[in-house]
Design a protein around this motif. Structure first.
Motif, mmCIF file in Angstrom:
data_model
loop_
_atom_site.group_PDB
_atom_site.id
_atom_site.type_symbol
_atom_site.label_atom_id
_atom_site.label_comp_id
_atom_site.label_asym_id
_atom_site.label_seq_id
_atom_site.Cartn_x
_atom_site.Cartn_y
_atom_site.Cartn_z
ATOM 1 N N VAL A 42 -0.887 6.036 -4.064
ATOM 2 C CA VAL A 42 -0.008 4.913 -3.747
ATOM 3 C C VAL A 42 -0.788 3.642 -4.019
ATOM 4 O O VAL A 42 -1.897 3.460 -3.504
ATOM 5 N N LEU A 43 -0.222 2.794 -4.877
ATOM 6 C CA LEU A 43 -0.879 1.559 -5.308
ATOM 7 C C LEU A 43 -2.286 1.846 -5.844
ATOM 8 O O LEU A 43 -3.235 1.103 -5.605
ATOM 9 N N GLY A 44 -2.407 2.953 -6.556
ATOM 10 C CA GLY A 44 -3.666 3.320 -7.196
ATOM 11 C C GLY A 44 -4.670 4.010 -6.299
ATOM 12 O O GLY A 44 -5.690 4.508 -6.786
ATOM 13 N N GLN A 45 -4.407 4.070 -5.007
ATOM 14 C CA GLN A 45 -5.335 4.695 -4.069
ATOM 15 C C GLN A 45 -4.941 6.154 -3.836
ATOM 16 O O GLN A 45 -3.786 6.451 -3.523
ATOM 17 N N ARG B 217 2.653 -0.378 5.265
ATOM 18 C CA ARG B 217 3.024 -0.721 3.889
ATOM 19 C C ARG B 217 2.474 0.308 2.920
ATOM 20 O O ARG B 217 3.142 0.678 1.961
ATOM 21 N N GLN B 218 1.256 0.792 3.174
ATOM 22 C CA GLN B 218 0.611 1.707 2.236
ATOM 23 C C GLN B 218 0.233 3.006 2.950
ATOM 24 O O GLN B 218 -0.702 3.029 3.747
ATOM 25 N N PRO B 219 0.929 4.104 2.663
ATOM 26 C CA PRO B 219 0.538 5.403 3.218
ATOM 27 C C PRO B 219 -0.865 5.785 2.759
ATOM 28 O O PRO B 219 -1.330 5.352 1.698
ATOM 29 N N THR C 59 4.775 6.502 7.416
ATOM 30 C CA THR C 59 6.032 6.262 6.707
ATOM 31 C C THR C 59 6.013 4.851 6.108
ATOM 32 O O THR C 59 5.595 3.897 6.777
ATOM 33 N N PRO C 60 6.425 4.699 4.851
ATOM 34 C CA PRO C 60 6.441 3.359 4.259
ATOM 35 C C PRO C 60 7.244 2.374 5.112
ATOM 36 O O PRO C 60 8.357 2.667 5.557
ATOM 37 N N PHE D 65 4.139 4.677 -6.273
ATOM 38 C CA PHE D 65 3.896 6.101 -6.047
ATOM 39 C C PHE D 65 3.680 6.829 -7.369
ATOM 40 O O PHE D 65 4.442 6.671 -8.309
ATOM 41 N N GLN D 66 2.644 7.653 -7.412
ATOM 42 C CA GLN D 66 2.421 8.509 -8.581
ATOM 43 C C GLN D 66 1.798 9.819 -8.112
ATOM 44 O O GLN D 66 0.949 9.839 -7.218
#
Length: 210
Positions: free
Chosen positions: A77-80, A99-101, A117-118, A126-127
């Motif tokens: 999530v957001l690259g992390q 904001r960031q799981p 939860t977002p 998300f990826q």
């Protein structure tokens, strides 16, 4: 994906099972390819970057055509990269939103749950990376299964065909030997690759692959 039809494996398999119906050979080739991919996790794909939605913890991954997801290898999530959690660890987590799981669990092969939860919508956040296998009704698989592992897939198919009882091609001893070789080939390929739920979600957002 560059694909190879299962029929392209026929010449490799029919050497020892010439009297076997083509339909039976194709079915065993597909089964062997599925087992090989699941055992090695050699076929991978990544989703497109997709939005996370406020209040929605569950995200479904839709595999490419003629493929099934057999494992989720990583979630970001957001690259992390998020930390995976076991069912026991997941049950111990208190309700939370952010904001960031930072953690995830896979309740089904294609459903990822995020924690916390977002708390807000975040586009292109998300990826996921997954391991794939040919689907149970596929007519083809990735080309590399034929060009690099055709003999291995054929061996797995032959093994299963030879242990079918009371057929002109039946040969249980040879089938058992080929089965053992196939398992060893899977283990060897896995080494090469590695070198280089309880509650159903109320909402699922399906995410396409590149």
């Amino acid at each position: 994906m560059i694909a190879a039809d299962w029929r392209e494996f026929l010449g490799l398999v029919r050497i020892s099972t010439a009297q076997c119906p083509v339909s039976a050979i194709l079915a065993k080739v597909r089964e062997a390819a599925r087992e090989f991919c699941a055992g090695t996790r050699i076929w991978t794909a990544a989703t497109e970057a997709a939005a996370i939605i406020a209040g929605q913890p569950a995200y479904g991954l839709r595999p490419p055509d003629e493929a099934d997801i057999c494992a989720v290898l990583a979630v970001r999530v957001l690259g992390q990269r998020l930390a995976p959690r076991t069912p026991d660890q997941w049950r111990a987590l208190p309700p939370a939103a952010a904001r960031q799981p930072v953690q995830f669990i896979v309740r089904e092969p294609s459903i990822v749950h995020l924690y916390p939860t977002p708390a807000e919508d975040v586009p292109a956040a998300f990826q996921a990376e997954v391991a794939l296998q040919p689907s149970v009704r596929s007519a083809r698989g990735p080309q590399f299964l034929l060009t690099r592992y055709g003999a291995v897939i054929a061996k797995g198919a032959q093994a299963e065909l030879l242990i079918i009882p009371d057929r002109p091609w039946t040969d249980p001893a040879n089938g058992a030997a080929l089965r053992q070789e196939f398992k060893e080939d899977i283990a060897a390929a896995k080494i090469g690759v590695e070198g280089g739920g309880a509650d159903a979600p109320s909402q699922v957002k399906y995410i396409p692959f590149c």
